[in-house]
Design a protein around this motif. Structure first.
Motif, PDB file in Angstrom:
ATOM      1  N   ARG A  20     -46.530 -57.668   2.980  1.00  0.00           N
ATOM      2  CA  ARG A  20     -47.831 -58.222   3.361  1.00  0.00           C
ATOM      3  C   ARG A  20     -47.614 -59.631   3.904  1.00  0.00           C
ATOM      4  O   ARG A  20     -47.093 -60.502   3.198  1.00  0.00           O
ATOM      5  N   PRO A  21     -47.988 -59.896   5.150  1.00  0.00           N
ATOM      6  CA  PRO A  21     -47.800 -61.241   5.696  1.00  0.00           C
ATOM      7  C   PRO A  21     -48.573 -62.291   4.887  1.00  0.00           C
ATOM      8  O   PRO A  21     -49.688 -62.027   4.405  1.00  0.00           O
ATOM      9  N   ASP A  22     -47.998 -63.467   4.760  1.00  0.00           N
ATOM     10  CA  ASP A  22     -48.626 -64.531   3.967  1.00  0.00           C
ATOM     11  C   ASP A  22     -49.968 -64.958   4.529  1.00  0.00           C
ATOM     12  O   ASP A  22     -50.860 -65.368   3.785  1.00  0.00           O
ATOM     13  N   ASP A  23     -50.117 -64.882   5.845  1.00  0.00           N
ATOM     14  CA  ASP A  23     -51.361 -65.338   6.472  1.00  0.00           C
ATOM     15  C   ASP A  23     -52.261 -64.160   6.861  1.00  0.00           C
ATOM     16  O   ASP A  23     -53.023 -64.250   7.822  1.00  0.00           O
ATOM     17  N   PHE A  24     -52.186 -63.075   6.103  1.00  0.00           N
ATOM     18  CA  PHE A  24     -52.939 -61.864   6.436  1.00  0.00           C
ATOM     19  C   PHE A  24     -54.432 -62.142   6.557  1.00  0.00           C
ATOM     20  O   PHE A  24     -55.082 -61.721   7.529  1.00  0.00           O
ATOM     21  N   ASP A  25     -55.020 -62.834   5.605  1.00  0.00           N
ATOM     22  CA  ASP A  25     -56.467 -63.074   5.641  1.00  0.00           C
ATOM     23  C   ASP A  25     -56.858 -63.956   6.823  1.00  0.00           C
ATOM     24  O   ASP A  25     -57.874 -63.705   7.484  1.00  0.00           O
TER      25      ASP A  25
END
Length: 318
Positions: A20-25
């Protein structure tokens, strides 16, 4: 129970493997802001196909990056106003299908809007414009470019934009919208409900676009070659594997699942090699909205007897 993957007990606990990418949101906040800034320029064109119980239209709107998106809109005659609507999403490479397929819902007074995914088998445009290979498929489109240029990002946004357009029609009750689809369409159903959480009921069948790393490593589906060919031609020693699957994490439905607020009924086949059960459970186990699961132990990526009727009964509760 027959198995191609994990046991049911393991599946019920499985939480997915794809990074899950850290900057997903932040990624999806930026994407939704881009979508909301688009002037949709909605157009309805009366279709050649018409039916005694419904008016049928070709619906067009402009999506992100200027693509003109097409959907089939079937509006029941003599139904109460406002009335419910069902959004339909098709499988990978397909199209919105036949007009006649939508008439069962029109017969009970529901509008139906079935979207052609951009660049696939229907009339919706793929405007392209990415750097790097496009090879032969949509899943890898944009992997060598900025994550904001992933094609499935735009497709997910199309589903949410379509939902907003439907909610704005005077004949449609914006509080009584459902969404459905199988395979790619199941994934898009969930993406739609996540990015437009006002969707009240969702009925995905064996959703695709989930837990890509798990699906890749299982290597069960001989027909799903996009990622394998990408690695063979562009990263033959897998030096970029972590990078590639992290980028795919932006368009992994499992990480959108917690945004869903509508009730979900999910049909799953335990012998599915096209969308292995573990990839589907990675999503189902993250849904926090009301949900139920219908399991077909002996079925693969195919018609699930009775689930269509069950889905209609589910939507009749809108």
């Amino acid at each position: 129970m027959p198995l191609v993957d994990m046991s049911l007990e393991q599946l019920q606990e499985y939480q997915g493997r794809n990074p899950r990418p850290d900057d997903f949101d932040e990624y999806w906040s930026r994407a939704l802001a881009e979508m909301r800034a688009v002037k949709a320029e909605v157009e309805l064109v009366r279709s050649e196909f018409q039916a005694p119980n419904a008016d049928c239209f070709d619906l067009y709107f402009t999506g992100v990056r200027g693509a003109r998106i097409h959907a089939k809109y079937v509006r029941p005659k003599n139904a109460p106003v406002p009335h419910p609507a069902i959004l339909q999403f098709h499988g990978y490479t397909g199209s919105a299908g036949e007009w006649c397929d939508k008439l069962s819902y029109a017969s009970v007074g529901y509008s139906v809007i079935a979207m052609d995914v951009r660049g696939q088998g229907g009339k919706s445009e793929d405007t392209g414009g990415v750097k790097g290979t496009t090879l032969n498929g949509h899943l890898i489109r944009g992997l060598d470019d900025h994550p904001d240029n992933l094609l499935f990002r735009h497709i997910f946004l199309d589903t949410a934009q379509l939902a907003g357009i439907a909610m704005g029609f005077p004949e449609v009750d914006p509080d009584r919208i459902g969404a459905m689809g199988a395979s790619q369409g199941g994934g898009l159903t969930l993406a739609c409900g996540a990015l437009e959480p006002r969707i009240k009921r969702l009925a995905p069948t064996f959703p695709y676009l989930c837990d890509y790393l798990q699906g890749y490593d299982l290597d069960l589906d001989p027909g799903n070659q996009e990622l394998k060919r990408f690695f063979r031609f562009h990263d033959p020693q897998h030096r970029r594997k972590q990078e590639i699957f992290t980028k795919l994490g932006y368009i992994d439905i499992q990480y959108l699942a917690q945004r869903i607020r509508g009730e979900v009924i999910l049909g799953i086949s335990m012998m599915d090699i096209g969308c292995p059960p573990s990839t589907q459970f990675s999503v189902y186990n993250k849904i926090t909205a009301p949900k139920s699961l219908e399991i077909y132990p002996d079925f693969g990526h195919e018609y699930l007897p009775g689930f269509g009727d069950q889905t209609m009964q589910f939507f009749l509760g809108l």
